[in-house]
Design a protein around this motif. Structure first.
Motif: not given
Length: 511
Positions: A43-48, A77-82, A150-156
């Protein structure tokens, strides 16, 4: 304007659960088993990956996927990216898929080998720059490499009222409408199931119906929030589903009535340890009494559910034993849902009076995507959502659906419930499935027509069925025409598609 918080983003749930239960199994699909730590990594990498290709908060990501692990990781992942998640019904015609892609303005569409052709045909109908296509499998598979680079992304940070998904409803009266679900609405929906269906951390479920519809939010998402196990069946096959339920020690199980009928008819049922099942549930269509009787024979606690895409699935529910005391009811409102019956002027009706069912709650959608007129028509000033279902309630707050507003048959000035007539029709021993629609009548304006399939596949005698119905309902409500077909058209969720039935009958020159 209220502040935004990371904790309000449902894309944070996998991280929070991975801290608590990293080694617990989250998802099973075929030979693939994913624990919560691995799900969080994906999930983190999908968001990234989503953010790195320029898809920012509020942008849309579409998927044309079956019940797969990638579907779930892209939701979170989509939600995490906002961004906003748009699951597509890949079984629709190319024009309908193209409409959803164009209307949502998706920047990316994720496909698999089995759905790529449908999406490709839809893309050819689009004007302007098409969305980028990413494939999870097959010769063109590039999703895993794209995600893992991709690098993992923190939740937006988001607010509870921010959009998280667009679910396209069937366009029975025009183009499909995209119900805009929110982060807070998804959380409220989870709370409803935890409160009324008593979901536990050690529960496991198998999902046999497509999760590109709101069925995703019935047990799958609530159990992932709670830390349970979700088994995804990519392609439904009744016997295999029963074997899977036994192998994975399923404890809670939801399916539409059609799927239940198929699974309960398999020889494999004899090997299923039903004592492990805490409850079974159904929704999406009325559950026939013989099916509920079969659940009772097996000693299974049965939960009837009623909901819509617009309510993130939860609206009303039957508790343990309620269906015996309140036959035919859809239950009482879920924990965080309000319900009422109103007349055409919006006046609240007393118990027993028939009118439209309205719902209100944090789980109800924020409106329809890019459709302000339709949104304004669906909601009143106090936030009550008009379902389009005609129903009644009793003094204890149990609700019954009488009909869909647009499916009422008006014959000689009398309102006839198509559902009531259908119940009389399907009680005939040779009727397998039935739908009742109104067809033009020179004298009465409209008259009921029963379109049926039979258990033996042979033609049903019209007079025999009409006489059967006259023993059960008022004569003026009985069908005056009976048509036997080999198969009734269904939606992707297994419901009988009344619009398609009307088109089928029109094509045969009836009425």
């Amino acid at each position: 304007m209220p502040p935004r918080y990371v904790s309000d983003n449902i894309g944070s749930w996998t991280a929070l659960r991975a801290r608590r239960d990293p080694g617990r199994t989250a998802l099973v699909c075929g030979a693939e088993r994913v624990d919560y730590a691995e799900l969080e990594r994906r999930v983190g990498r999908a968001a990234g990956a989503i953010r790195e290709v320029g898809v920012g908060p509020g942008h849309r990501i579409a998927t044309a996927l079956k019940n797969r692990v990638e579907f779930v990781e892209l939701l979170f992942g989509t939600a995490r990216a906002g961004a906003i998640f748009v699951p597509l019904n890949f079984r629709l015609a190319s024009e309908e898929i193209a409409y959803a892609l164009a209307d949502s303005g998706a920047a990316i569409v994720v496909v698999q080998a089995d759905t790529a052709a449908a999406v490709t045909a839809a893309l050819e109908l689009l004007e302007g720059e098409p969305p980028r296509v990413i494939s999870v499998d097959g010769p063109d598979a590039d999703y895993a490499a794209w995600r893992d680079a991709a690098l993992p992304l923190d939740p937006h940070p988001v607010r509870p009222q921010d959009p998280v998904s667009i679910i396209y409803t069937s366009g029975t009266t025009g183009p499909p409408k995209g119900a805009v679900l929110t982060h807070g609405g998804v959380l409220c929906n989870v709370e409803n199931y935890l409160a009324d269906w008593d979901l536990r951390r050690d529960d496991a479920t198998v999902v046999v119906n497509p999760i590109f519809h709101v069925v995703l939010y019935i047990l799958a998402v609530p159990l992932l929030y709670k830390g349970g196990k979700v088994v995804l069946m990519e392609d439904f096959e009744p016997a295999a589903a029963v074997r899977l339920a036994e192998a994975e020690q399923i404890t809670v199980w939801f399916a539409i009535p059609t799927a239940w009928q198929m699974m309960l008819a398999t020889p494999e049922l004899a090997a299923l340890d039903t004592s492990r099942l805490r409850f079974v549930g159904s929704g999406g269509a009325a559950c026939p009494q013989p099916l509920m009787d079969r659940f009772a024979e097996l000693g299974l606690d049965y939960r009837q559910g009623y909901g819509l895409s617009e309510t993130t699935s939860s609206a009303t529910t039957m508790g343990p034993g309620d269906h015996r005391r309140k036959p035919g009811s859809i239950g009482r409102p879920f924990f965080h849902v309000e319900a009422r019956i109103v007349d055409e002027e919006g006046k609240v009706l007393a118990p027993g009076e028939v009118g439209e069912i309205q719902l209100r709650g944090r789980n109800v959608c924020a409106g329809y995507w890019r459709k302000p007129k339709e949104t304004a028509a669906a909601f009143d000033a106090d936030g009550w959502f008009s379902t389009g279902d005609i129903g009644r309630a009793d003094e204890e707050g149990f609700y019954w659906i009488v009909d869909r507003k647009k499916d009422l048959i008006i014959s000689g000035g009398e309102n006839i419930s198509s559902i009531e007539v259908e119940q009389a029709v399907v009680s005939h021993p040779r009727v397998a499935e039935a739908v009742v629609i109104g067809i033009p009548h020179e004298r009465w304006g409209e008259t009921p027509c029963a379109v049926v399939t039979t258990v033996d596949g042979d033609e049903l005698d019209q007079t025999d069925l009409i006489d059967h119905c006259r023993e059960r309902i008022a004569h003026y409500k009985c069908p005056t025409a009976v048509i036997t077909v080999a198969e009734l058209p269904k939606t992707a969720t297994g419901k009988i598609a009344k619009l398609a039935v009307r088109e089928l009958i029109a094509g045969r020159g009836e009425g």
